[in-house]
Structures are given as structure tokens and as C-alpha cells.
Write a protein that holds these residues in place. Structure first.
Motif, PDB file in Angstrom:
ATOM      1  N   TYR A  94      29.642 -28.182 -17.683  1.00 14.34           N
ATOM      2  CA  TYR A  94      30.537 -27.041 -17.490  1.00 14.34           C
ATOM      3  C   TYR A  94      30.919 -26.440 -18.839  1.00 14.34           C
ATOM      4  O   TYR A  94      31.238 -27.170 -19.788  1.00 14.34           O
ATOM      5  CB  TYR A  94      31.813 -27.460 -16.773  1.00 14.34           C
ATOM      6  CG  TYR A  94      31.612 -27.987 -15.379  1.00 14.34           C
ATOM      7  CD1 TYR A  94      31.404 -29.345 -15.156  1.00 14.34           C
ATOM      8  CD2 TYR A  94      31.644 -27.122 -14.287  1.00 14.34           C
ATOM      9  CE1 TYR A  94      31.225 -29.835 -13.863  1.00 14.34           C
ATOM     10  CE2 TYR A  94      31.466 -27.605 -12.998  1.00 14.34           C
ATOM     11  CZ  TYR A  94      31.259 -28.959 -12.801  1.00 14.34           C
ATOM     12  OH  TYR A  94      31.079 -29.440 -11.526  1.00 14.34           O
ATOM     13  N   CYS A  95      30.948 -25.135 -18.879  1.00 16.86           N
ATOM     14  CA  CYS A  95      31.403 -24.417 -20.064  1.00 16.86           C
ATOM     15  C   CYS A  95      32.848 -23.983 -19.846  1.00 16.86           C
ATOM     16  O   CYS A  95      33.207 -23.548 -18.748  1.00 16.86           O
ATOM     17  CB  CYS A  95      30.511 -23.187 -20.276  1.00 16.86           C
ATOM     18  SG  CYS A  95      31.001 -22.114 -21.628  1.00 16.86           S
ATOM     19  N   LYS A  96      33.658 -24.110 -20.863  1.00 20.85           N
ATOM     20  CA  LYS A  96      35.052 -23.677 -20.778  1.00 20.85           C
ATOM     21  C   LYS A  96      35.396 -22.799 -21.971  1.00 20.85           C
ATOM     22  O   LYS A  96      35.076 -23.134 -23.113  1.00 20.85           O
ATOM     23  CB  LYS A  96      35.998 -24.875 -20.742  1.00 20.85           C
ATOM     24  CG  LYS A  96      37.459 -24.470 -20.520  1.00 20.85           C
ATOM     25  CD  LYS A  96      38.389 -25.673 -20.574  1.00 20.85           C
ATOM     26  CE  LYS A  96      38.723 -26.064 -21.989  1.00 20.85           C
ATOM     27  NZ  LYS A  96      39.802 -27.064 -22.055  1.00 20.85           N
ATOM     28  N   HIS A  97      36.013 -21.671 -21.684  1.00 23.45           N
ATOM     29  CA  HIS A  97      36.545 -20.790 -22.722  1.00 23.45           C
ATOM     30  C   HIS A  97      38.069 -20.768 -22.611  1.00 23.45           C
ATOM     31  O   HIS A  97      38.594 -20.624 -21.500  1.00 23.45           O
ATOM     32  CB  HIS A  97      36.045 -19.355 -22.536  1.00 23.45           C
ATOM     33  CG  HIS A  97      34.644 -19.137 -22.999  1.00 23.45           C
ATOM     34  ND1 HIS A  97      33.567 -19.809 -22.501  1.00 23.45           N
ATOM     35  CD2 HIS A  97      34.148 -18.287 -23.938  1.00 23.45           C
ATOM     36  CE1 HIS A  97      32.474 -19.391 -23.104  1.00 23.45           C
ATOM     37  NE2 HIS A  97      32.786 -18.471 -23.970  1.00 23.45           N
ATOM     38  N   THR A  98      38.751 -20.899 -23.723  1.00 29.72           N
ATOM     39  CA  THR A  98      40.198 -20.739 -23.763  1.00 29.72           C
ATOM     40  C   THR A  98      40.479 -19.346 -24.312  1.00 29.72           C
ATOM     41  O   THR A  98      40.173 -19.064 -25.477  1.00 29.72           O
ATOM     42  CB  THR A  98      40.855 -21.809 -24.638  1.00 29.72           C
ATOM     43  OG1 THR A  98      40.507 -23.101 -24.115  1.00 29.72           O
ATOM     44  CG2 THR A  98      42.371 -21.657 -24.634  1.00 29.72           C
ATOM     45  N   ASP A 109      42.526 -21.269 -19.564  1.00 31.62           N
ATOM     46  CA  ASP A 109      41.198 -21.855 -19.547  1.00 31.62           C
ATOM     47  C   ASP A 109      40.379 -21.252 -18.411  1.00 31.62           C
ATOM     48  O   ASP A 109      40.847 -21.168 -17.270  1.00 31.62           O
ATOM     49  CB  ASP A 109      41.274 -23.368 -19.359  1.00 31.62           C
ATOM     50  CG  ASP A 109      41.865 -24.068 -20.572  1.00 31.62           C
ATOM     51  OD1 ASP A 109      42.419 -25.169 -20.394  1.00 31.62           O
ATOM     52  OD2 ASP A 109      41.767 -23.524 -21.681  1.00 31.62           O
ATOM     53  N   TYR A 110      39.166 -20.869 -18.732  1.00 37.75           N
ATOM     54  CA  TYR A 110      38.235 -20.324 -17.739  1.00 37.75           C
ATOM     55  C   TYR A 110      36.972 -21.180 -17.751  1.00 37.75           C
ATOM     56  O   TYR A 110      36.364 -21.391 -18.806  1.00 37.75           O
ATOM     57  CB  TYR A 110      37.897 -18.870 -18.060  1.00 37.75           C
ATOM     58  CG  TYR A 110      39.087 -17.949 -17.946  1.00 37.75           C
ATOM     59  CD1 TYR A 110      39.937 -17.733 -19.017  1.00 37.75           C
ATOM     60  CD2 TYR A 110      39.366 -17.298 -16.738  1.00 37.75           C
ATOM     61  CE1 TYR A 110      41.042 -16.899 -18.907  1.00 37.75           C
ATOM     62  CE2 TYR A 110      40.464 -16.451 -16.621  1.00 37.75           C
ATOM     63  CZ  TYR A 110      41.301 -16.263 -17.705  1.00 37.75           C
ATOM     64  OH  TYR A 110      42.388 -15.446 -17.591  1.00 37.75           O
ATOM     65  N   TRP A 111      36.591 -21.625 -16.574  1.00 35.34           N
ATOM     66  CA  TRP A 111      35.452 -22.514 -16.417  1.00 35.34           C
ATOM     67  C   TRP A 111      34.289 -21.787 -15.762  1.00 35.34           C
ATOM     68  O   TRP A 111      34.475 -20.940 -14.887  1.00 35.34           O
ATOM     69  CB  TRP A 111      35.824 -23.704 -15.537  1.00 35.34           C
ATOM     70  CG  TRP A 111      36.822 -24.639 -16.139  1.00 35.34           C
ATOM     71  CD1 TRP A 111      38.179 -24.543 -16.078  1.00 35.34           C
ATOM     72  CD2 TRP A 111      36.538 -25.833 -16.882  1.00 35.34           C
ATOM     73  NE1 TRP A 111      38.758 -25.593 -16.743  1.00 35.34           N
ATOM     74  CE2 TRP A 111      37.775 -26.401 -17.238  1.00 35.34           C
ATOM     75  CE3 TRP A 111      35.362 -26.464 -17.287  1.00 35.34           C
ATOM     76  CZ2 TRP A 111      37.866 -27.581 -17.973  1.00 35.34           C
ATOM     77  CZ3 TRP A 111      35.459 -27.643 -18.015  1.00 35.34           C
ATOM     78  CH2 TRP A 111      36.689 -28.184 -18.357  1.00 35.34           C
TER      79      TRP A 111
END
Length: 121
Positions: A94-98, A109-111
Motif C-alpha cells: 500500500y502507498c500512503k501520502h500524508t 493520510d491517503y491510502w
């Protein structure tokens, strides 16, 4: 709204390589951090590698020397180069952007939806 989309998973033999990609789009004011996490069946999600906008990058001990994280904070993209893959690397990644959506917004946080990586022995 922000969307995070991953790609690049698949099936590979032990010792092989894969490259994961991730891109964020939508209402983005700033990105504070980007990272990859993974979850194997029956296990908790764990950090694989994390990059911050301040320039630091951290790796899980289990992937140090084999995986390389690279990110572009202008293009909102993140890559994970995985070499010398082992069966124990099998998981959903999974990629996560804060992200802050505006100057007044808190960090959220967006997954991504996850991409399967399977390493056969």
C-alpha cells in the motif's frame, strides 16, 4: 478529494525484481511524507519505507539493502524498487501520502487500494 493509485505489483521468482509506482492527484496543497506499507495474510500492516519532504528516508530492517525508495514531491509520485525479492516479501503493498489539502487544512493520510506482490520460491 485526493486519490492515490498504485501499480506495478505481480508475480516474481525469488531473487527477482519489481518496481512499484504510486501517484497522488486531486486537491493537494503540500505533501509531508510518502511511504510504502505492506500487509501479509494474517499479519498487521507494516512500514516498508518512508520518505519525508524534509529529505529523510527510512527503511524497515528487513528490506534494507534490497529496496530503494524514490519520490518526487513536485509530481506527487513515489517509487519502490525491489531487488533480491524473497518469499517473505509476499504481501499486498500500500502507498500512503500524508497531505494537506490547503494551507488551513490539517495533515491527512491517503491510502491507495493496494497492489499484490507475490514472490515464489
Amino acid at each position: 478529494q485526493v486519490q492515490v493509485v498504485e501499480s506495478g505489483g505481480g508475480l516474481v521468482q525469488a531473487g527477482g525484481s519489481l518496481r512499484l509506482s504510486c501517484a497522488a492527484s486531486g486537491r493537494i496543497f503540500s505533501i509531508n511524507a510518502m511511504g510504502w506499507y505492506r500487509q501479509a495474510p494474517g499479519k498487521q500492516r507494516e512500514l516498508v519505507a518512508l520518505s519525508t519532504s524534509g529529505g529523510t528516508t527510512n527503511y524497515a530492517d528487513s528490506v534494507k539493502g534490497r529496496f530503494t525508495l524514490s519520490g518526487d514531491y513536485v509530481k506527487n509520485t513515489l517509487y519502490l524498487e525491489m531487488n533480491s525479492l524473497k518469499p517473505e516479501d509476499t504481501a499486498v503493498y500500500y502507498c500512503k501520502h500524508t497531505i494537506r489539502s490547503s494551507s488551513l487544512s490539517p495533515r491527512d493520510d491517503y491510502w491507495g487500494q493496494g497492489t499484490q506482490v507475490t514472490v515464489s520460491s
